[in-house]
Motif scaffolding. Structure first.
Motif, PDB file in Angstrom:
ATOM      1  N   UNK B  73       1.691  -7.264  -4.729  1.00 39.83           N
ATOM      2  CA  UNK B  73       0.715  -6.236  -4.370  1.00 39.83           C
ATOM      3  C   UNK B  73       1.146  -4.901  -5.011  1.00 39.83           C
ATOM      4  N   UNK B  74       0.163  -4.000  -5.218  1.00 41.75           N
ATOM      5  CA  UNK B  74       0.533  -2.707  -5.797  1.00 41.75           C
ATOM      6  C   UNK B  74       1.545  -1.994  -4.912  1.00 41.75           C
ATOM      7  N   UNK B  75       2.479  -1.270  -5.533  1.00 45.50           N
ATOM      8  CA  UNK B  75       3.480  -0.522  -4.759  1.00 45.50           C
ATOM      9  C   UNK B  75       3.242   0.974  -4.919  1.00 45.50           C
ATOM     10  N   UNK B  76       3.663   1.725  -3.884  1.00 48.73           N
ATOM     11  CA  UNK B  76       3.484   3.174  -3.925  1.00 48.73           C
ATOM     12  C   UNK B  76       4.775   3.883  -3.545  1.00 48.73           C
ATOM     13  N   UNK B  77       4.975   5.025  -4.193  1.00 45.99           N
ATOM     14  CA  UNK B  77       6.016   5.947  -3.745  1.00 45.99           C
ATOM     15  C   UNK B  77       5.290   7.168  -3.181  1.00 45.99           C
ATOM     16  N   UNK B  78       5.686   7.579  -1.983  1.00 44.09           N
ATOM     17  CA  UNK B  78       5.077   8.762  -1.386  1.00 44.09           C
ATOM     18  C   UNK B  78       6.174   9.776  -1.110  1.00 44.09           C
ATOM     19  N   UNK B  79       5.962  10.987  -1.564  1.00 40.06           N
ATOM     20  CA  UNK B  79       6.931  12.038  -1.292  1.00 40.06           C
ATOM     21  C   UNK B  79       6.528  12.754  -0.012  1.00 40.06           C
ATOM     22  N   UNK B  80       7.457  12.815   0.904  1.00 36.56           N
ATOM     23  CA  UNK B  80       7.220  13.499   2.175  1.00 36.56           C
ATOM     24  C   UNK B  80       7.555  14.980   2.003  1.00 36.56           C
ATOM     25  N   UNK B  81       6.517  15.770   1.777  1.00 40.41           N
ATOM     26  CA  UNK B  81       6.694  17.222   1.641  1.00 40.41           C
ATOM     27  C   UNK B  81       6.022  17.909   2.821  1.00 40.41           C
ATOM     28  N   UNK B  82       6.019  17.211   3.958  1.00 44.64           N
ATOM     29  CA  UNK B  82       5.399  17.753   5.166  1.00 44.64           C
ATOM     30  C   UNK B  82       6.449  18.486   5.989  1.00 44.64           C
ATOM     31  N   UNK B  83       7.340  19.182   5.318  1.00 40.46           N
ATOM     32  CA  UNK B  83       8.431  19.868   5.991  1.00 40.46           C
ATOM     33  C   UNK B  83       7.928  20.704   7.172  1.00 40.46           C
ATOM     34  N   UNK B 123       2.488  19.659   3.407  1.00 44.81           N
ATOM     35  CA  UNK B 123       1.850  20.212   4.603  1.00 44.81           C
ATOM     36  C   UNK B 123       0.780  21.229   4.208  1.00 44.81           C
ATOM     37  N   UNK B 124      -0.287  21.283   4.985  1.00 45.14           N
ATOM     38  CA  UNK B 124      -1.442  22.112   4.634  1.00 45.14           C
ATOM     39  C   UNK B 124      -1.147  23.592   4.574  1.00 45.14           C
TER      40      UNK B 124
END
Lengths: 178, 457
Positions: B73-83, B123-124
């Motif tokens: 299945x397709x793989x994803x990398x997600x960067x958590x910049x929701x500091x 984060x927004x």
């Protein structure tokens, strides 16, 4: 959430925003365009006096081809979406611990007194509102507030006076450029 | 000056632009990674000993090795910049100053994970940083580092930035994934872990900004070189966000292993206390970690020098230690009130609870109300035990760690500062003034309280 259906305003979604929505949708795989919802809500809110009417949310649902409830439930979950009218310049003061150690509480009090409003209220001329929010990630530059897309840091009563004057004179930029 | 891995070029004029970043050697790790076997990159990261910089400290290489590459299945990398951890502002600094380092880290890491579609979730509130990242990503596309057939390697990668809208809970990786799918940020039950079922049901790795920014250096110089920096299992450098009553608040990159005393007192870092008021307490790793009283900050309970490492900071467990967490280092002098601060944190967690699990939804509200009552002079001695009881009933009983994060600061405050809570009960008239300790620092009033052993089990 109580949906605000009493106070209404016409929904404005410009051609530029429509193009932006199309671009945002293209960032996600086919069938996953709902992922763009949070960003689209920001864009539409920015264009509609910084708050979201039911009509605006319904329009967003249409743009993303999802049900209105899917928009309402997201808009009510996240604290940056306003469901009530806010001041043209909304001062969002960080009131979490680190800012408190550097005098955030005094500054909020000072600003509320100066503007003659309580937290959460809008001045009668609709120009200002004050809101206490949780940590904005500027702990080392406290006390601070967020105004539109930007942070104003290392605040003092004098700087606050200046900021209010600048807002009144229309000299303060709220949105960062696309 | 210690070794700088991330902030080496931070003061170079125009480093946020592609041209300048490339000139100082940027994107070299992508060139190298494209010639390596993906699993060899994972091995290098494992060898480096790099631990997740978001707070949990889980080894990054190990996390990567869990990603399901077999299902196809397709793989994803997600960067958590929701500091959003109170006290933490390092990721914002990194992204604002060095956006291309994050983009490079994302590309190199995506190559290792064999992911073809990756996202940065920011984060927004950091909207102006979102624009900076958008610009950097566009520059990377324009220069052939993203898109189809990157630099003729046959490898395709799309990278996009997307934003949240003000929810602390979205820093929890499964809540972040939900939010990235355009939903409310309700954490998912684990297992299945994101490495198997993540974004859009596909195998996904979620990493913190700072962790990902370390990857280019590791790939270029090798994991073993990285592991030489630091002490024991605390390898490399760490960014510390220093705030509170210190002379020089700000973001500092330290080699793991310097002493806490040096960090607080030396002019190279915090520069000592803000005024002549003495240090009272410190939250060394973001609001969720236990608060440490001054006498346990520079020395451990065993009277050993406390170091800025994962191990030394947690020496003594929660009884006499804390955690390095996200590196949100908040220093309090004796004008600050621990009870007021505990109320402040409890209000934060109540506000940020997603409401999914009742121990957290209801419990954080109780914590806020009872700490409010104590702080404002309406509390009783029984309230202190009530608080202890509530926090114990939250900890470990929720889907995600927000419940624990709300419980720990309360527990530690009572554990180490019970006498201060009791002071609030016994002298309600004094504490009704919001600035009670500013006018009358704790040192001046503590004689009013009989000395008590502040230990609870």
């Amino acid at each position: 959430m109580s949906l605000n259906v009493k106070t209404q305003q016409p929904v404005v979604i410009s051609e530029k925003t429509l193009a932006r929505v199309a671009e945002l949708k293209s960032r996600f795989p086919e069938g996953k365009h709902k992922s763009a919802l949070l960003t689209v809500l920001h864009e539409v809110q920015d264009e509609n006096n910084d708050w979201l009417t039911v009509d605006a949310m319904d329009k967003i649902a249409e743009l993303l081809n999802i049900k209105p409830i899917e928009v309402y439930e997201v808009a009510s979950f996240y604290s940056m979406y306003n469901q009530k009218p806010v001041g043209k310049y909304m001062f969002e003061f960080c009131r979490t611990s680190c800012c408190v150690t550097r005098g955030a509480e005094d500054l909020i009090e000072y600003t509320c007194n100066k503007l003659g409003v309580k937290e959460g209220e809008v001045t009668p001329d609709g120009l200002f509102s004050v809101k206490g929010v949780e940590c904005l990630g500027a702990c080392g530059y406290a006390p601070m507030l967020q105004l539109g897309d930007f942070y104003h840091e290392f605040l003092t009563p004098e700087k606050m006076d200046q900021l209010i004057e600048d807002c009144k004179a229309g000299k303060v930029e709220k949105l960062s450029k696309v | 000056m210690g070794k700088k891995i991330l902030l080496e070029h931070v003061n170079v004029e125009g480093i946020h632009t592609y041209e300048v970043y490339r000139k100082v050697g940027g994107y070299a790790s992508v060139e190298k990674a494209l010639k390596m076997a993906p699993n060899d990159i994972v091995e290098e990261v494992k060898k480096s000993g790099l631990r997740g910089r978001g707070g949990a400290g889980f080894p990054t290489g190990m996390k990567w090795s869990f990603i399901d590459k077999k299902s196809g299945r397709p793989r994803h990398l997600v960067c958590n910049a929701d500091e959003s951890e109170p006290g933490t502002f390092k990721d914002r600094y990194l992204m604002e100053k060095l956006p291309h380092l994050l983009v490079e880290g994302m590309i190199t890491s995506s190559i290792a994970l064999e992911a073809n579609l990756s996202y940065i979730y920011i984060r927004g509130e950091y909207m102006w940083v979102y624009r900076i990242l958008e610009r950097a990503i566009n520059e990377a596309y324009a220069n052939g580092w993203l898109g189809k057939n990157i630099k003729g390697s046959g490898y395709d990668l799309d990278l996009h930035v997307t934003c949240g809208a003000g929810a602390y809970i979205c820093g929890e990786e499964t809540a972040l994934i939900e939010s990235l799918e355009g939903k409310r940020g309700n954490p998912r039950i684990k297992p299945p872990f994101p490495a198997v079922v993540g974004l859009y049901g596909n195998p996904t790795v979620v990493n913190n900004v700072e962790s990902l920014m370390n990857i280019p250096w590791i790939v270029e110089n090798g994991g073993e070189e990285y592991a030489k920096i630091g002490v024991g299992r605390s390898t490399g450098t760490k960014l510390i966000s220093a705030s509170g009553n210190i002379r020089k608040p700000g973001v500092y990159e330290i080699e793991l292993g310097i002493t806490v005393e040096d960090f607080v007192m030396s002019d190279e870092w915090c520069g000592g206390m803000q005024t002549d008021r003495p240090l009272k307490a410190c939250v060394p790793g973001g609001s969720s970690v236990p608060i440490l009283p001054a006498h346990l900050l520079f020395k451990t309970a065993k009277d050993e020098t406390r170091l800025m490492t994962y191990e030394s900071m947690s020496d003594g467990g929660f009884a006499t230690g804390s955690m390095i967490g996200s590196g949100g280092f908040i220093v309090y002098d004796d004008r600050q009130c621990v009870v007021r601060n505990t109320w402040n944190f409890s209000r934060f967690y109540h506000h940020e609870s997603c409401g999914q699990c009742s121990p957290c939804r209801e419990g954080t509200g109780w914590l806020e109300k009872v700490t409010w009552r104590l702080e404002h002079g309406y509390g009783s001695m029984a309230d202190i035990d009530l608080l202890w009881d509530i926090q114990r009933k939250i900890e470990g009983n929720t889907i995600c760690p927000l419940g624990d994060a709300a419980a720990w600061p309360v527990a530690a405050a009572i554990r180490h500062f019970r006498h201060e809570f009791e002071y609030h009960v016994r002298y309600p008239e004094k504490v009704k003034d919001r600035k009670h300790f500013e006018h009358e620092p704790w040192e001046q009033v503590k004689h009013l309280m009989t000395k008590q052993e502040a230990v609870l089990v």
